[in-house]
Structure formats: C-alpha cells, structure tokens
Design a protein around this motif. Structure first.
Motif: not given
Length: 401
Positions: A146-149, A324-327, A264-269, A22-27
């Motif tokens: 991947f929500a970190g991205m 995308n992240y569910a995929l 930010f909306a994509s994190v919820a998605g 998650f942290l790697v995805a954030v950066v």
C-alpha cells in the motif's frame, strides 16, 4: 488449514504478487491524488464552486464503498485474481474517460465508476497481503503493497511541478488511465490465485455471520470505528490540501508541494509502522501513530510559511498513512481465510463512508466561510476517536491459522 497456510507462504511468486499489488497501488494513488492536484485548474475552467468540487471528490468514494463491499464478497466466491483484474480494468478505463468529459454531470458519473474499481481492488490487496506473507511479516507486507498509493499520489503532485505552469490537467488522467490498462494483462499472466480450493468450496457463510460470528463482533466494530475516521481525515487532506494551502495565503503554483511532502513522507511512515507492528504487535506502535497525527494536525492548523506548511504536511502523512496501512495489514487477520475478502471489504466500505464525508465536510465548511486552519482543527478529535478504537482493537482475539 495449517497445511494451506504453509503452501501459501511457500508460493514461488510471492515477490511477483507483492510487486504487482504495489504497482496497482501506485497507479491507484496517482489517480486519487490527481483529482486533488487538478482541482485548482479544473474548478475555475468549468466554474465549479466548493460544494460541487466536494461532490466530485466524494462521488468516487461512494463508488468505492460499493465496490469494496461487492468486490470483497465476490473474491471469496470466485477468487482474488479475476476480481482484482476486473477492478484494475474498471478504474483504468474510467480514469481515462475523466480526461474526456466536459460537464459536471459527466465528471460525476465517470468518477463514480472509477470508484467502483478502486473499491473492488482494495480488499483483494488486503487479503493477498495476509495470504502470501508469513505471519510475522503481515503488516510489513501490507505496508509495502500500500506504500505504492502515496508514492503514486506524490508522483502526481511532483508531475505538476515538473510540467509547465499552463499544462492541461487532463494529462494527469490520461497517464493514470493508461497505466492500469497495461498492468491488467501482466496480472493475468503472472499472478497466482491465493484462495485455496477448500476455502473456495466451503459452505457459504452469510455476510452477518462472516462479520459477527465466532466472537468477531468486537473486532469488526472496532475496525469500522478505526477505519471511518482515519479515512475521513485522509481523503479530506488528499483532495483538499492544495486548496487549503492556497486558502491559507500561499501561492497556487507551490501548493502541490504540500501534497508532495504528505505523500512521500507517508511512504516512510507506512514502512516504519508496518515494521514496528510486526515486531511489537498493534497496540503501542499504532497508538503512537495516532498521537503523532494529532500533534501534526494541531501544528499544521497554526502554520503559515511555506517551509513549515510543507514540513508539517509531511509529518501528517507520515503518521496518518503509517497508521492506515499498518491497519490494512492487520485487519484481514481478524477473519479466517474463507471470509477474509468479505471482512476486509466491509472494513474498507465502512471506512470509505469517512472518505465520502471528509471531502464534503471540507467543501461545506469552506463554503460556509470557515478558514483553512479551522478545517484542519476539526480533524483533531476525529483522529483521537480512531486512535482509541485501534488501542481497544489490540485486545481482540484473532482466529487460529
């Protein structure tokens, strides 16, 4: 194989592995979005035209294609952990170097090299999501990683709103470069390898067999057909959304708010659709996600005011990144453990061809005189193709665990 699967699920540091990914995805998300939000300042400073910026946006994705293909294959040979660490170090170093360059050629090179690191990290994260989670939580685990991205991307956009209007764009890349360099040693000490000895020592399968043998041809081709248009839309929006907002008549200072809402909306998605896919499998949740994306794109192309543009940018992020992240979560499950990195890497690599085309296409269309609304409208049939591919993918069989 069942015993290996059980051992992986019971690995004591599953939470640590998910947290580190998650942290790697954030950066990684922070750096990818940084180029988009820095573009309105960077391009005038160096005198870059839209076509040159299109190449700057796309070259990291060219590196990402190569990095994903090589990184996924290498991870099946030597393990997830060493390749993952190397990838994080690579994109951290070259992101930091982005802040030091002063010419088109130098920026072109460092963004390509950063892309190699981005690419090598992604298939490892996809494989790790499948290997550390219980089968009924794979999509949710991948979505959480991947929500970190988008969270990182949103943070990049938010930072531009908190800093003084005349801040130096290089600061974004200094932050985005230092953080992964600090994360790499943490991964070394805390993350456990998930590739089992028996899988690592299995007879080597060539790439063609890994992707197409044992009835995997339909799933492989449909994954590619879903990833490519999805990533085309995603990277066009990630890189060009602030510029498109300005071209649509809104003030340059508020343009990053659209990127903020999108991310930010994509994190919820991502979390929402990951949960639905785990409960209902892929067919209906992901079909609904792509239908929602089509509606959001049509509405966004017709929007004018700031509030409506920001809201619809958020809706597009919710549906696009949710799909995308569910995929990402389900793609790895169409391949057995011994070739999972190869299969995931190939899906990412083919998808990133779309991420190369997207920014270039926007640059060419805008440079040719097309309006910002017209560029967004071009993405509607592209989203329809991805949705149809995902619907068909849901009928493909997966290997027995």
């Amino acid at each position: 194989m069942l015993q290996e699967r059980t051992a992986l699920v019971q690995t004591p540091n599953v939470a640590i592995t998910v947290a580190l990914c998650f942290l790697v995805a954030v950066v990684e998300g922070f750096d990818i979005q940084a180029m988009g939000v820095a573009a309105p300042k960077l391009a005038p400073q160096f005198g870059f035209d839209p076509k040159q910026m299109g190449w700057i946006f796309s070259i990291s994705n060219i590196g990402l294609v190569i990095g994903a293909a090589l990184g996924g294959r290498l991870a099946d040979r030597v393990g997830r952990k060493p390749v993952f660490i190397g990838a994080v170090l690579a994109f951290g170093l070259f992101t930091l170097l982005t802040s030091l360059v002063g010419t088109f050629e130098a920026l072109f090179v460092v963004r390509f090299c950063a892309g190699l690191g981005f690419g090598a990290a992604l298939p490892n994260m996809m494989a790790l999501a499948a290997e550390v989670s219980a089968p009924e939580k794979r999509a949710s685990t991948a979505a959480l990683m991947f929500a970190g991205m988008p969270l990182g991307g949103g943070t990049s956009a938010l930072l531009t709103q908190l800093l003084p209007p005349d801040f130096d764009w290089r600061l974004l890349f200094e932050i985005g470069g230092v953080l992964p360099l600090l994360l790499a040693p943490t991964i070394y000490f805390l993350m456990t390898e998930t590739l089992t000895k028996s899988a690592a020592g299995a007879p080597r399968t060539n790439i063609v067999s890994a992707l197409f043998a044992d009835g995997r041809t339909p799933a492989t081709l449909l994954l590619w057909l879903a990833f490519l248009p999805t990533l085309l839309i995603l990277y066009l929006i990630l890189n060009w959304l602030p510029t498109l907002v300005v071209a649509n008549g809104l003030d340059r200072a508020v343009a990053p708010q659209a990127s903020l809402a999108f991310n930010f909306a994509s994190v919820a998605g991502a979390l929402f659709f990951g949960h639905l896919v785990d409960r209902m499998d892929t067919r209906w949740p992901m079909t609904f996600a792509y239908l929602g994306l089509i509606v959001a794109l049509v509405a966004l192309s017709a929007s004018s005011g700031l509030a409506m543009t920001v809201a619809l940018s958020g809706a597009a992020g919710f549906f696009l990144l949710g799909a995308n992240y569910a995929l990402y979560g389900v793609a790895a499950t169409y391949y057995p453990l011994a070739v999972r990195g190869t299969g995931s890497g190939a899906s990412v690599a083919v998808g990133r061809i779309g991420s190369i085309i997207g920014p270039l296409l926007a640059g060419l269309l805008l440079g040719g005189g097309m309006s910002a609304s017209g560029v967004v409208q071009y993405m509607v049939p592209v989203a329809a193709v991805a949705g149809a591919a995902v619907f068909a993918l849901s009928f493909c069989r997966r290997p027995q665990e």
